[in-house]
Scaffold this motif. Structure first.
Motif, PDB file in Angstrom:
ATOM      1  N   UNK A 214       0.832  -1.212   0.000  1.00  0.00           N
ATOM      2  CA  UNK A 214       0.000   0.000   0.000  1.00  0.00           C
ATOM      3  C   UNK A 214       0.864   1.258   0.000  1.00  0.00           C
ATOM      4  N   UNK A 215       1.921   1.258   0.790  1.00  0.00           N
ATOM      5  CA  UNK A 215       2.811   2.425   0.836  1.00  0.00           C
ATOM      6  C   UNK A 215       3.474   2.662  -0.517  1.00  0.00           C
ATOM      7  N   UNK A 216       3.918   1.595  -1.172  1.00  0.00           N
ATOM      8  CA  UNK A 216       4.570   1.743  -2.467  1.00  0.00           C
ATOM      9  C   UNK A 216       3.619   2.344  -3.500  1.00  0.00           C
ATOM     10  N   UNK A 217       2.393   1.835  -3.548  1.00  0.00           N
ATOM     11  CA  UNK A 217       1.416   2.354  -4.514  1.00  0.00           C
ATOM     12  C   UNK A 217       1.072   3.805  -4.203  1.00  0.00           C
ATOM     13  N   UNK A 218       0.818   4.101  -2.921  1.00  0.00           N
ATOM     14  CA  UNK A 218       0.439   5.464  -2.535  1.00  0.00           C
ATOM     15  C   UNK A 218       1.541   6.465  -2.857  1.00  0.00           C
ATOM     16  N   UNK A 219       2.776   6.105  -2.581  1.00  0.00           N
ATOM     17  CA  UNK A 219       3.885   7.026  -2.827  1.00  0.00           C
ATOM     18  C   UNK A 219       4.177   7.200  -4.313  1.00  0.00           C
ATOM     19  N   UNK A 220       3.920   6.155  -5.117  1.00  0.00           N
ATOM     20  CA  UNK A 220       4.097   6.326  -6.560  1.00  0.00           C
ATOM     21  C   UNK A 220       3.032   7.252  -7.121  1.00  0.00           C
ATOM     22  N   UNK A 221       1.831   7.172  -6.576  1.00  0.00           N
ATOM     23  CA  UNK A 221       0.779   8.109  -6.984  1.00  0.00           C
ATOM     24  C   UNK A 221       1.168   9.531  -6.601  1.00  0.00           C
ATOM     25  N   UNK A 222       1.700   9.699  -5.402  1.00  0.00           N
ATOM     26  CA  UNK A 222       2.152  11.012  -4.948  1.00  0.00           C
ATOM     27  C   UNK A 222       3.258  11.541  -5.852  1.00  0.00           C
ATOM     28  N   UNK A 223       4.224  10.702  -6.187  1.00  0.00           N
ATOM     29  CA  UNK A 223       5.322  11.120  -7.061  1.00  0.00           C
ATOM     30  C   UNK A 223       4.800  11.557  -8.430  1.00  0.00           C
TER      31      UNK A 223
END
Length: 281
Positions: free
Chosen positions: A106-115
């Motif tokens: 979940x953290x990986x997906x959320x942070x890629x969306x943020x990036x």
């Protein structure tokens, strides 16, 4: 971290100046119907009138009272500032705190969306959308809120990674507290100073962006806005009217941005004592 925000701002010179400016602007916006003797959108034949007892800042090219427009424009700017700051901070809090606390996929997906969102200029996106629809004020608020939260989410995630290793959070986990309980009772309260700073920063940015978009015509044409007033005033800089039309609007917009900026500086010093020591050194 427990900070007495009110005391910290009042004890800071820039913070006090920011509070005074913001109080004056909020007062002007709240009491606009009382202070303004004219409807800011009402057109008359009294165009380009200089300041007088009847029209304190004169009139524009279509006979509208500039002082009334200035007061009601403050309402628009503050409405956008407060709502965009609130919604963008709420989104960044949820995404950043949950990503930092839960981790994993979940953290990986959320942070890629943020990036991905961080590299998209919000102003450009709103202008492109405006090419197909004429956004209303609330549509503009929604767009700005959805496009300005990623920066705060990264900061909140970073702080959450630190907070979840604190002793009281580990103790809560040991006693069987669930993720939602820990986030609500421990992580979010400890993020208070950062959330307040994000609110102030978001409000300052929203005021500037709303004025810029209104200046470019990306807004509801029936909404009274400082950016729109600046755009129309610039058409008549060759006349004396700019002295009572352009300057007051520019000063009001600058004062609003400066008020939020000064309050932000005061909060930054409150959260980082090293800055305070450097100022008194």
């Amino acid at each position: 971290m427990h900070i007495k925000y009110w005391q910290e701002i009042k004890s800071n010179n820039l913070g006090r100046l920011g509070l005074i400016l913001l109080t004056l602007i909020v007062g002007a916006a709240v009491f606009a119907p009382v202070l303004a003797s004219f409807n800011p959108t009402e057109q008359t034949t009294a165009s380009f009138r200089p300041p007088s007892r009847e029209h304190w800042l004169g009139t524009n090219d279509v006979g509208q009272d500039i002082f009334a427009g200035l007061l009601y424009g403050a309402r628009t700017s503050l409405l956008v500032a407060v709502t965009v700051a609130f919604f963008s901070t709420a989104i960044s809090s949820v995404v950043g705190a949950t990503a930092g606390f839960l981790g994993g996929f979940y953290e990986k997906v959320a942070m890629r969306v943020v990036d991905a969102l961080l590299v998209i200029p919000p102003m450009l996106v709103v202008i492109i959308i405006a090419a197909y629809i004429q956004p209303s004020l609330w549509c503009l608020i929604l767009l700005l809120s959805m496009l300005t939260w990623p920066g705060g989410a990264r900061i909140i995630r970073s702080q959450t990674l630190v907070l979840k290793e604190k002793a009281h959070v580990r103790a809560a986990r040991t006693f069987g507290a669930g993720p939602l309980y820990i986030l609500r009772r421990h992580i979010i309260p400890d993020l208070g100073p950062i959330l307040v700073a994000n609110l102030v920063q978001g409000a300052r940015r929203a005021v500037f962006m709303e004025a810029g978009l209104s200046f470019l015509g990306v807004t509801d044409p029936t909404t009274v806005s400082w950016g729109k007033m600046l755009y129309h005033a610039l058409k008549y800089v060759y006349l004396d009217v700019w002295q009572w039309w352009l300057i007051p609007v520019g000063v009001s917009l600058s004062a609003t941005v400066m008020a939020f900026t000064f309050i932000g500086y005061a909060l930054e010093e409150a959260m980082d004592p090293r800055l305070r020591r450097g100022r008194h050194a």
